[in-house]
Design a protein around this motif. Sequence first.
Motif, PDB file in Angstrom:
ATOM      1  N   GLU A 106       7.588 -20.837 -44.280  1.00  0.00           N
ATOM      2  CA  GLU A 106       7.284 -22.268 -43.781  1.00  0.00           C
ATOM      3  C   GLU A 106       8.951 -23.951 -43.475  1.00  0.00           C
ATOM      4  N   PRO A 107       8.710 -24.324 -42.100  1.00  0.00           N
ATOM      5  CA  PRO A 107       9.614 -24.776 -42.202  1.00  0.00           C
ATOM      6  C   PRO A 107      10.007 -26.505 -43.216  1.00  0.00           C
ATOM      7  N   GLN A 129      11.777 -29.716 -43.353  1.00  0.00           N
ATOM      8  CA  GLN A 129      12.600 -30.963 -42.351  1.00  0.00           C
ATOM      9  C   GLN A 129      13.975 -32.121 -43.583  1.00  0.00           C
ATOM     10  N   THR A 131      14.720 -28.306 -38.990  1.00  0.00           N
ATOM     11  CA  THR A 131      14.059 -27.641 -39.287  1.00  0.00           C
ATOM     12  C   THR A 131      14.576 -26.760 -40.094  1.00  0.00           C
ATOM     13  N   GLU A 132      14.802 -26.297 -41.414  1.00  0.00           N
ATOM     14  CA  GLU A 132      15.148 -25.087 -41.968  1.00  0.00           C
ATOM     15  C   GLU A 132      14.167 -23.822 -42.885  1.00  0.00           C
ATOM     16  N   TRP A 133      14.438 -23.033 -42.581  1.00  0.00           N
ATOM     17  CA  TRP A 133      13.334 -21.585 -42.577  1.00  0.00           C
ATOM     18  C   TRP A 133      14.145 -20.849 -43.378  1.00  0.00           C
ATOM     19  N   ARG A 193      12.770 -27.361 -32.697  1.00  0.00           N
ATOM     20  CA  ARG A 193      11.457 -26.578 -32.821  1.00  0.00           C
ATOM     21  C   ARG A 193      10.909 -25.579 -31.591  1.00  0.00           C
ATOM     22  N   ASP A 201      10.578 -22.131 -33.691  1.00  0.00           N
ATOM     23  CA  ASP A 201       9.453 -22.244 -34.719  1.00  0.00           C
ATOM     24  C   ASP A 201       9.424 -20.494 -35.058  1.00  0.00           C
ATOM     25  N   ALA A 207      12.239 -17.924 -35.787  1.00  0.00           N
ATOM     26  CA  ALA A 207      12.818 -18.556 -37.062  1.00  0.00           C
ATOM     27  C   ALA A 207      12.162 -17.616 -37.896  1.00  0.00           C
ATOM     28  N   ARG A 208      10.943 -17.792 -37.875  1.00  0.00           N
ATOM     29  CA  ARG A 208       9.355 -17.185 -38.584  1.00  0.00           C
ATOM     30  C   ARG A 208       9.978 -15.162 -38.221  1.00  0.00           C
ATOM     31  N   CYS A 239      17.385 -25.402 -37.739  1.00  0.00           N
ATOM     32  CA  CYS A 239      17.339 -25.299 -36.196  1.00  0.00           C
ATOM     33  C   CYS A 239      17.958 -27.152 -36.032  1.00  0.00           C
TER      34      CYS A 239
END
Length: 306
Positions: A16-17, A19, A36-38, A58, A61, A64-65, A75
Amino acid sequence: MSASIVVEASHSTHTEPRQRFVQCASPAGLHRVAYTEWGDPANPRVLLCVHGLTRSGRDFDEVARAFAGDYRVVCPDVVGRGLSDWLADARYYGVAQYVSDMVTLIARLNVETVDWFGTSMGGLIGMALGGLPNTPIRKMLLNDVGPHIEPVALERIRSYLGKPARFASLEEGVRHAAALAASFGPLTDDEWTRINTPLLHERDGAWTFRYDPDIAAPFSASTDEDHAAGEAFLWHSLASIETPVLVVRGESSDLLSRETVRQMVEKGQAVTSAEVPNAGHAPAFLAADQIAIARAFFLENNGSRA
């Protein structure tokens, strides 16, 4: 059983991201850059994903996943876009400031090296940073961009950049953003909604884009001589990069020509290329086959010519 629950909860958290913000500086003062960090925040392996001119972090996303199990994926919203602050002086909207901000962000992440995924403007920033002595960039994917930008693409960008736009609803704004980015490829309505919603916010009874219209000021003020100098600098930077670079071109891109890609491979030290069918500028990297190109480059080998 309890150990299994802990592992599952931890895995869920990492997919999950989160912020975050980092404070950066320009000659006009301080500003915050959102990111945004994952993935696992303790993972020393970082994939930094940097977006295009009017987009947001974003956009990545899905990327990132796909990478969160292997990387700490970061990101950013480049200053003047998304959740980041706007600069007090619009003259500083440009690659030099963006490189400075990314160096500050990398310092915040407390890692020695990063891998770089740069789409369009994000690729220009990556080339500039990657060509510097002692660059932290270990590998770089350039998504549909190179040192030379085709004039027809510059005119297309000038036709909309910084122009006022107000929408009666979020849905109307999403559709407008989709029309501007139609060359990303054949995305579904749901995909357009997911990547375009973060670009918009409601203000004074209407929906508008989150980016500062003044990012257009330096772009509009630049001369042919400025463009030539910038291009020469980027060719020099690209030629200086010793680590692997993969150039990904959309098959029908109006910004990055096949001839420019050929020259990038020829002039670079470790540059390879791939072309994405059914896409222009720039492939969205939402589809599994496009993400597979990135995974092969970053995780399986040093990049191979497609």
